[in-house]
Design an enzyme around this catalytic site. Structure first.
Site, PDB file in Angstrom:
ATOM      1  N   LYS A  94       0.709  -1.337  -0.116  1.00  0.00           N
ATOM      2  CA  LYS A  94       0.116   0.172   0.062  1.00  0.00           C
ATOM      3  C   LYS A  94       0.939   1.219   0.011  1.00  0.00           C
ATOM      4  O   LYS A  94       0.432   2.034  -0.327  1.00  0.00           O
ATOM      5  CB  LYS A  94      -1.057  -0.117   1.308  1.00  0.00           C
ATOM      6  CG  LYS A  94      -2.173  -0.831   1.043  1.00  0.00           C
ATOM      7  CD  LYS A  94      -3.042  -0.549   0.095  1.00  0.00           C
ATOM      8  CE  LYS A  94      -4.285  -1.623   0.193  1.00  0.00           C
ATOM      9  NZ  LYS A  94      -5.330  -1.422  -1.185  1.00  0.00           N
ATOM     10  N   GLU A 116      -9.476   6.415   3.058  1.00  0.00           N
ATOM     11  CA  GLU A 116     -10.608   5.636   3.726  1.00  0.00           C
ATOM     12  C   GLU A 116      -9.751   4.137   3.755  1.00  0.00           C
ATOM     13  O   GLU A 116      -8.492   4.007   3.228  1.00  0.00           O
ATOM     14  CB  GLU A 116     -11.571   5.118   2.326  1.00  0.00           C
ATOM     15  CG  GLU A 116     -11.050   4.072   1.301  1.00  0.00           C
ATOM     16  CD  GLU A 116      -9.914   4.364   0.648  1.00  0.00           C
ATOM     17  OE1 GLU A 116      -9.811   5.637   0.375  1.00  0.00           O
ATOM     18  OE2 GLU A 116      -9.428   3.632   0.034  1.00  0.00           O
ATOM     19  N   SER A 382       1.708  -9.643  -1.195  1.00  0.00           N
ATOM     20  CA  SER A 382       1.380  -8.374  -1.054  1.00  0.00           C
ATOM     21  C   SER A 382       1.413  -7.660   0.317  1.00  0.00           C
ATOM     22  O   SER A 382       1.815  -6.510   0.537  1.00  0.00           O
ATOM     23  CB  SER A 382      -0.076  -7.928  -1.356  1.00  0.00           C
ATOM     24  OG  SER A 382      -0.984  -8.895  -0.880  1.00  0.00           O
TER      25      SER A 382
END
Lengths: 400, 259
Positions: A94, A116, A382
């Site tokens: 991220k 968010e 990830s």
């Protein structure tokens, strides 16, 4: 609609085939338009690139390793590499996006950041770069997600962010996204909204895909070094909104011999009524300013998806993924909660790596690829599993 | 006869009231419409509830959640609206809502049924201008449904003029930054300058001011800058937990319209 010449590029109005666009109310139009008209020029600026590359190297910890998982390979009788995004600062891919977007926000003259978050990973990655740059940060999070991802709430607060509870609707990721959009409507001039996935109105899907594309850019170089070819046979990634998959697929999109496998959360089973398998259960519609596949009832009301993983229970997928699936460039596989938990245990025992629950969905698809002994498979690892320890402890019977 | 044009030609200080179809009870839609008009509402905006209303604040979102739980959807709404013109023969009526339910219903079929029951216009805030011109305008025109566009303090003059050219009803002036029902009123001087800037453009369409207008004082102030105003959230709040919603709506409107 004119066809895209490359799978990477949306049209000028942000369409990938029939999917994409910018379905935003007039109150958001100037914000989105400002971003749309400037993001490509800003990102092409050498000074921006120099600052981004330095942060990716020295702060995020890139390039992340490409690790050949030999015991996992032996089990599946194929050659498996893990792209170690779990080793990025904050523990997931991220931050590739938030580092880029905060630099963009600074160049747009924005002095306040909103975001968010579902599982909290994107919220933490946003709070992190806001601390780094000294910008105030507000993160919207569904009330239910705040309960089930409490450690990430604490991390965001420790980093100086204000975490605001989204109490409306189903109180999860889609409602947190609604609240962030409403905040942006109320603060149109000074605020930049860092969306965490390849979703939302154009240009966000393209912007986030470009910032995440560093994943596949590195994969190609690393594969050449380790296998003698830049191209693997399979790239496998999990898809909620689809940012890590977009990054892992990006530089292989126009290489048709590379099979791209997008793994969705089937929850209790695709047709159990408790699932987040949007490619199967979704139909075209509008969610969060984008035309894409989404889960909805016959009257066009958006329904609440289910997955044990808080990062995959989004009722839509990014328009790029909807398009890749429609034209057959990517293939979707759906993995249940229990299959994902089994994959958590398997990677932990075979390779000494505890993956995030989202990531475990991608790993659980390994047995369904039909990959042979000479095939090269890259799984985008990830995120790491620390944030899911409580869930893993509760499900220890399935992990032992 | 064009009910919208007629209303603006024959009246001043128009009150447009918004309410959510199916709220507070499923079958309140037509009785509410009738009560609002009898009390003095000049235009009606009937909200089609949506699960994820991005442009709306907590009050309208809350009413939408209740309406959906009551069983409201487009087929039910169109069935109810068959009684619309018997209840309110002259008043302009607009349907307001989000694009997704309309798309799923089918745009052409939606327009056909809306026209059949006597709806005059549509407000779909998340329908972008470019999409409207390319894919929707022709269908709206075919069924003589007028599109209403929103203008905000950030909308450029060039874009306002384009919206003014496309509109055949009125322009919806959003009073300031924020979603519907916003309680933090923008700086009065800044807001005044914005309204005056729009007035000075001499647009061909009348203007109604909406978002955050809650009472008689707010309504009167808005009427000083435009042909009228739109009240939604404050009306919805007045319908909360009442035994007789039409009676509550009537007394609310009388409170706004009293001399």
């Amino acid at each position: 609609m004119t066809p895209t010449t490359s799978y990477q590029q949306p049209t000028a109005r942000g369409y990938y085939g029939q999917f994409g666009g910018a379905f935003v109310p007039e109150m958001l139009y100037p914000n989105v338009e400002e971003l749309r008209t400037q993001y490509l020029a800003i990102m092409a600026d050498p000074a921006f690139q120099a600052e981004l590359q330095a942060l990716l190297r020295d702060y995020v910890g890139r390039p992340t390793p490409l690790f050949e998982a030999k015991r996992l390979s032996a089990k599946y009788n194929t050659r498996i590499f893990l792209k170690r995004e779990d080793l990025c600062h904050t523990g997931a891919h991220k931050i590739n996006n938030t580092v880029g977007q905060i630099l963009l926000a600074q160049r747009l003259g924005k002095t306040r950041i909103i975001a968010e978050t579902g599982a909290g990973q994107h919220g933490v990655a946003t709070a992190t770069v806001c601390a780094l740059m000294g910008l105030p940060c507000v993160v919207y999070m569904g009330a239910i997600d705040m309960e089930r991802q409490a450690p990430n709430v604490a991390r965001m607060r420790l980093l100086g962010a204000e975490v605001r509870r989204a109490e409306s609707g189903s109180q999860t990721l889609k409602d947190a996204t609604n609240e962030a959009i409403r905040d942006w409507i109320a603060n149109p001039v000074d605020t930049h909204y860092i969306i965490g996935s390849v979703v939302g109105p154009h240009p966000y899907p393209d912007l986030v895909a470009r910032l995440q594309s560093v994943i596949s850019e590195e994969m190609r170089k690393q594969l050449l070094e380790k296998t003698g070819s830049e191209l693997p046979d399979f790239v496998v990634a999990c898809v909620g909104g689809g940012s890590n998959a977009a990054g892992a697929f990006y530089h292989f999109l126009d290489e048709p011999e590379v099979r791209l496998i997008a793994v969705e959360a089937a929850g209790h089973g695709i047709h159990s009524g408790h699932s987040a398998a949007t490619s199967v259960l979704g139909t075209p519609g509008i969610i969060h300013g984008s035309k894409t596949l989404l889960m909805q009832d016959e009257h066009g009301q958006i329904t609440e998806p289910y997955s044990l993983s808080a990062g995959l229970d989004y009722p839509g997928i990014g328009p790029l993924h909807a398009y890749l699936g429609e034209v057959g460039r990517s293939e979707f596989i759906a993995i249940t909660d229990d299959e994902a938990l089994t994959a958590v245990a398997e990677l932990s025992r075979l390779e000494g790596i505890i993956p995030a629950l989202e990531t475990a969905h991608a790993l659980a698809a390994l047995g369904q690829l039909g990959a042979g002994p000479d095939d090269v498979v890259v799984v985008n690892l990830s995120g790491r599993g620390d944030k899911d320890l409580e869930t893993y402890l509760k499900n220890m019977d399935k992990l032992v | 006869m064009d009910r919208i044009k007629h209303a603006f030609a024959s009246k001043t200080n128009l009150l447009n009231t918004y309410f959510t179809a199916g709220y507070p009870r499923l079958h309140d839609t037509i009785p509410l419409a009738k009560a609002l008009v009898e009390a003095g509402a000049d235009i009606l905006e009937i909200g089609m509830p949506f699960s994820d209303p991005l442009a709306d604040g907590p009050i309208i979102q809350g009413s939408s959640t209740v309406a959906l739980a009551n069983g409201m959807n487009l087929p039910v709404l169109f069935e109810q609206l068959k009684g619309l013109r018997a209840a309110v023969p002259e008043t302009p009526v607009l349907l307001m809502g989000y694009l997704n339910p309309v798309m799923q219903f089918g745009v052409e079929e939606f327009c056909r049924q809306a026209a059949d029951v006597g709806v005059d216009g549509l407000i779909l805030p998340d329908l972008p201008l470019a999409e409207y011109e390319e894919f929707y305008q022709e269908t709206f025109k075919k069924y003589d449904l007028k599109a209403v566009f929103l203008i905000t303090p950030q909308t450029s003059e060039e874009r306002i003029r384009r919206l003014d050219r496309l509109s055949e009803a009125f322009l919806y002036l959003v009073s300031g930054p924020g979603t519907t029902g916003g309680t933090t009123l923008p700086d009065a001087v800044v807001q005044e300058q914005y309204f005056e800037r729009i007035a000075a453009l001499k647009l061909r369409n009348p203007r109604l001011i909406g978002f955050g207008i809650a009472d008689k004082a707010g309504f009167d102030r808005a009427c000083g800058h435009a042909e009228g105003a739109i009240i939604g959230s404050a009306l919805i709040r007045a319908l909360e937990d009442v035994a007789d919603a039409p009676a509550a709506a009537e007394s609310f409107v009388r409170g706004i319209k009293q001399a």
